[in-house]
Design an enzyme around this catalytic site. Structure first.
Site, mmCIF file in Angstrom:
data_model
loop_
_atom_site.group_PDB
_atom_site.id
_atom_site.type_symbol
_atom_site.label_atom_id
_atom_site.label_comp_id
_atom_site.label_asym_id
_atom_site.label_seq_id
_atom_site.Cartn_x
_atom_site.Cartn_y
_atom_site.Cartn_z
ATOM 1 N N HIS A 188 58.635 30.669 33.796
ATOM 2 C CA HIS A 188 58.700 30.062 35.137
ATOM 3 C C HIS A 188 57.665 28.939 35.199
ATOM 4 O O HIS A 188 56.473 29.173 35.297
ATOM 5 C CB HIS A 188 58.403 31.103 36.226
ATOM 6 C CG HIS A 188 58.511 30.548 37.619
ATOM 7 N ND1 HIS A 188 59.281 31.153 38.593
ATOM 8 C CD2 HIS A 188 57.969 29.453 38.217
ATOM 9 C CE1 HIS A 188 59.202 30.462 39.712
ATOM 10 N NE2 HIS A 188 58.398 29.422 39.508
ATOM 11 N N HIS B 35 56.802 24.702 36.563
ATOM 12 C CA HIS B 35 57.111 23.443 37.260
ATOM 13 C C HIS B 35 56.488 22.298 36.471
ATOM 14 O O HIS B 35 55.289 22.305 36.203
ATOM 15 C CB HIS B 35 56.527 23.448 38.675
ATOM 16 C CG HIS B 35 57.082 24.549 39.525
ATOM 17 N ND1 HIS B 35 58.200 24.385 40.318
ATOM 18 C CD2 HIS B 35 56.708 25.837 39.655
ATOM 19 C CE1 HIS B 35 58.459 25.535 40.921
ATOM 20 N NE2 HIS B 35 57.580 26.439 40.535
ATOM 21 N N ASN C 44 63.024 22.285 41.255
ATOM 22 C CA ASN C 44 62.711 21.779 42.604
ATOM 23 C C ASN C 44 62.002 20.427 42.570
ATOM 24 O O ASN C 44 60.908 20.266 43.089
ATOM 25 C CB ASN C 44 61.884 22.809 43.403
ATOM 26 C CG ASN C 44 60.532 23.103 42.784
ATOM 27 O OD1 ASN C 44 60.367 23.003 41.581
ATOM 28 N ND2 ASN C 44 59.563 23.462 43.612
ATOM 29 N N LYS D 122 68.575 28.909 40.288
ATOM 30 C CA LYS D 122 67.445 29.379 41.088
ATOM 31 C C LYS D 122 67.807 29.426 42.558
ATOM 32 O O LYS D 122 68.321 28.460 43.122
ATOM 33 C CB LYS D 122 66.268 28.402 40.871
ATOM 34 C CG LYS D 122 65.026 28.684 41.697
ATOM 35 C CD LYS D 122 64.124 29.708 41.044
ATOM 36 C CE LYS D 122 63.012 30.173 41.978
ATOM 37 N NZ LYS D 122 61.773 29.448 41.810
ATOM 38 N N HIS E 95 63.348 33.149 44.250
ATOM 39 C CA HIS E 95 62.088 33.063 44.996
ATOM 40 C C HIS E 95 62.217 34.075 46.124
ATOM 41 O O HIS E 95 62.935 33.845 47.098
ATOM 42 C CB HIS E 95 61.864 31.646 45.549
ATOM 43 C CG HIS E 95 60.554 31.522 46.273
ATOM 44 N ND1 HIS E 95 59.489 30.807 45.779
ATOM 45 C CD2 HIS E 95 60.117 32.066 47.435
ATOM 46 C CE1 HIS E 95 58.454 30.916 46.599
ATOM 47 N NE2 HIS E 95 58.819 31.669 47.625
ATOM 48 N N HIS F 195 57.717 35.422 40.073
ATOM 49 C CA HIS F 195 56.333 35.540 40.560
ATOM 50 C C HIS F 195 56.151 36.691 41.563
ATOM 51 O O HIS F 195 55.859 36.471 42.727
ATOM 52 C CB HIS F 195 55.817 34.221 41.151
ATOM 53 C CG HIS F 195 56.792 33.445 41.997
ATOM 54 N ND1 HIS F 195 57.442 33.975 43.085
ATOM 55 C CD2 HIS F 195 57.216 32.173 41.898
ATOM 56 C CE1 HIS F 195 58.223 33.058 43.603
ATOM 57 N NE2 HIS F 195 58.110 31.958 42.911
ATOM 58 N N LEU G 8 52.597 29.820 46.777
ATOM 59 C CA LEU G 8 53.575 30.696 47.418
ATOM 60 C C LEU G 8 54.374 31.433 46.363
ATOM 61 O O LEU G 8 54.784 30.799 45.384
ATOM 62 C CB LEU G 8 54.514 29.875 48.321
ATOM 63 C CG LEU G 8 53.845 29.379 49.607
ATOM 64 C CD1 LEU G 8 54.750 28.409 50.345
ATOM 65 C CD2 LEU G 8 53.455 30.527 50.521
ATOM 66 N N ASP H 190 54.358 30.017 36.759
ATOM 67 C CA ASP H 190 54.507 29.296 38.021
ATOM 68 C C ASP H 190 53.471 28.178 38.131
ATOM 69 O O ASP H 190 53.071 27.820 39.237
ATOM 70 C CB ASP H 190 54.419 30.243 39.225
ATOM 71 C CG ASP H 190 54.960 29.596 40.497
ATOM 72 O OD1 ASP H 190 55.712 28.615 40.390
ATOM 73 O OD2 ASP H 190 54.591 30.065 41.595
ATOM 74 N N HIS I 160 50.052 19.686 41.654
ATOM 75 C CA HIS I 160 50.118 18.765 42.798
ATOM 76 C C HIS I 160 48.920 17.837 42.669
ATOM 77 O O HIS I 160 47.869 18.246 42.175
ATOM 78 C CB HIS I 160 49.988 19.517 44.123
ATOM 79 C CG HIS I 160 51.188 20.343 44.475
ATOM 80 N ND1 HIS I 160 52.304 19.825 45.094
ATOM 81 C CD2 HIS I 160 51.446 21.656 44.302
ATOM 82 C CE1 HIS I 160 53.195 20.793 45.288
ATOM 83 N NE2 HIS I 160 52.700 21.915 44.809
ATOM 84 N N ALA J 206 51.441 23.964 48.479
ATOM 85 C CA ALA J 206 51.335 25.248 47.766
ATOM 86 C C ALA J 206 51.578 25.029 46.282
ATOM 87 O O ALA J 206 52.522 24.338 45.902
ATOM 88 C CB ALA J 206 52.371 26.220 48.315
HETATM 89 C C1 NCD Z 1 55.822 25.772 43.709
HETATM 90 C C2 NCD Z 1 55.824 24.253 43.616
HETATM 91 O O1 NCD Z 1 54.811 23.635 43.955
HETATM 92 O O2 NCD Z 1 56.821 23.689 43.189
HETATM 93 N N1 NCD Z 1 54.713 26.173 44.510
HETATM 94 C C3 NCD Z 1 54.133 27.384 44.534
HETATM 95 O O3 NCD Z 1 53.252 27.597 45.358
HETATM 96 N N2 NCD Z 1 54.448 28.317 43.667
HETATM 97 C C4 NCD Z 1 57.114 26.244 44.247
HETATM 98 C C5 NCD Z 1 57.342 27.710 44.089
HETATM 99 O O4 NCD Z 1 57.538 28.222 42.978
HETATM 100 O O5 NCD Z 1 57.310 28.411 45.100
HETATM 101 ZN ZN ZN Z 2 57.564 28.364 41.061
#
Ligand code: NCD
Ligand code: ZN
Length: 352
Positions: A17, A19, A45, A103, A140, A178, A223, A251, A255, A267
């Site tokens: 998992h 991003h 996403n 997803k 999620h 998660h 999150l 996860d 950012h 988040a």
């Molecule tokens: C994730 C994101 O920033 O894309 N943020 C997070 O807090 N985990 C999105 C997600 O997996 O919820």
């Molecule tokens: Zn995630």
């Protein structure tokens, strides 16, 4: 797995998992991940969500182009489900060997989820198609009702949304992503072998106190949100137990620093720079380093029906300091988990 006091060699792990974002941030993030992992399940996403096979193929090419030559890294993709996903999208996805799932983001649950699913009832034909074709559903698991306490949203989702889906479609393979609560752990443990769960480093190393230790700490906000100690302990115990239903999914969600340190901060925790050292810290604490390989390199691959990765990585018991931030080519920077702190495990690059 060979283990000695000072180092640990294990089969190359998978991050189930992740991003990665796009453009300059992608370049930064993917090379951190590729230095530790052989493959990752890449979340869809993006600002323009990856809703079709074509978008997933294009995004996958951008990821592959961003990986430095020294690494060998395979991105596994997942489609972003919306109210408009068509059964044909699922059929097409299932014909590839690089799209491993789809997803489910409840609309509004988290970062870039506004185009997510607003009606599970309407989604049922799509889920049926996924069950038929063997495409895995990644979930999620949080309700979005603002009246539900943020700390209860996972447990309520399991009861009100996930249990009915599993009851209706027992043959659908699902990853509860998660997991953050003991209810999530219990649900996975007591469900059929078609149900598994991924576990992040932050939810197993920290409880919700960490959000407010000495002041408000936006870089620990993700999150689902960090939970109470008894939940953290349930996750850690599941991960280190050797139960094949639980596997590694960081996860890691970068950012820009300004977007986190803001009046309404985003988040997501960034962990790709030191994911394996974080998991090693946890497994060492629980005297379960002999279970780390199964959790990080075997269970996820088995659930996804993939061969295990061919190579190995070595973790050395060696202290190093995590930088305060990592710079990104567009001038932004990312503040990682454990910024400015010491890690006691280090990934040693493969010299072969
Ligand atoms: C994730 C994101 O920033 O894309 N943020 C997070 O807090 N985990 C999105 C997600 O997996 O919820
Ligand atoms: Zn995630």
């Amino acid at each position: 797995m060979n283990s000695s006091k000072r180092s640990l060699t294990l089969r190359t792990p998978d991050d189930c998992h992740l991003h990665l974002r796009d453009a300059e941030m992608l370049k930064r993030a993917v090379n951190h991940t590729a230095s530790e992992f052989g493959r990752a399940v890449v979340m869809p996403n993006l600002k323009t969500p990856v809703t079709t096979v074509k978008r997933a193929r294009d995004y996958r090419k951008r990821i592959q182009a961003a990986v430095e030559d020294q690494f060998s890294f395979i991105p596994l993709m997942t489609l972003y489900l919306t109210d408009n996903t068509r059964p044909d999208d699922i059929t097409e996805a299932a014909t590839t060997d690089w799209l491993v799932g789809a997803k489910l983001y409840p609309a509004g649950a988290t970062t870039n989820s506004s185009s997510g699913v607003s009606s599970i009832v309407k989604l049922m034909p799509i889920l049926e198609k996924m069950a038929q074709t063997g495409l895995i559903l990644q979930v999620h698991g949080e309700v979005t009702d603002p009246h539900i306490d943020i700390f209860d949203r996972e447990a309520v989702f399991i009861e009100q949304v996930l249990s009915p889906i599993v009851h209706e479609l027992p043959e659908l393979k699902i990853v509860l992503e998660h997991i953050t609560t003991r209810q999530g752990i219990e649900f996975v443990k007591t469900s059929s072998e078609n149900i598994a769960g991924s576990l992040t480093p932050q939810h197993m190393l920290f409880n919700r106190n960490e959000l407010f230790r000495g002041g408000m700490r936006p870089h620990h906000y993700c999150l689902p949100i960090l939970k109470r100690e008894n939940h953290r302990a349930a996750l850690a115990s599941a991960a280190t137990s050797g139960n094949p239903k639980f596997f590694l999914g960081t996860d890691s969600a970068p950012h820009a620093q300004q977007a986190k340190e803001a009046a309404c901060g985003c988040a997501g925790c960034y962990s790709a720079h030191a994911a394996m050292p974080m998991y090693a810290r946890l497994f060492e604490h629980y005297e379960a380093l002999d279970k780390l390989e199964q959790f990080s390199s075997v269970n996820g691959a088995h659930f996804y029906g993939l061969d295990l990765n061919p190579g190995t990585i070595t973790l050395a018991k060696e202290s190093w300091q995590v930088p305060d931030s990592y710079s990104v080519e567009n001038g932004e920077s990312v503040v990682p988990l454990f910024a400015g702190e010491k890690m006691d495990w280090k990934v040693i690059p493969d010299m072969t």
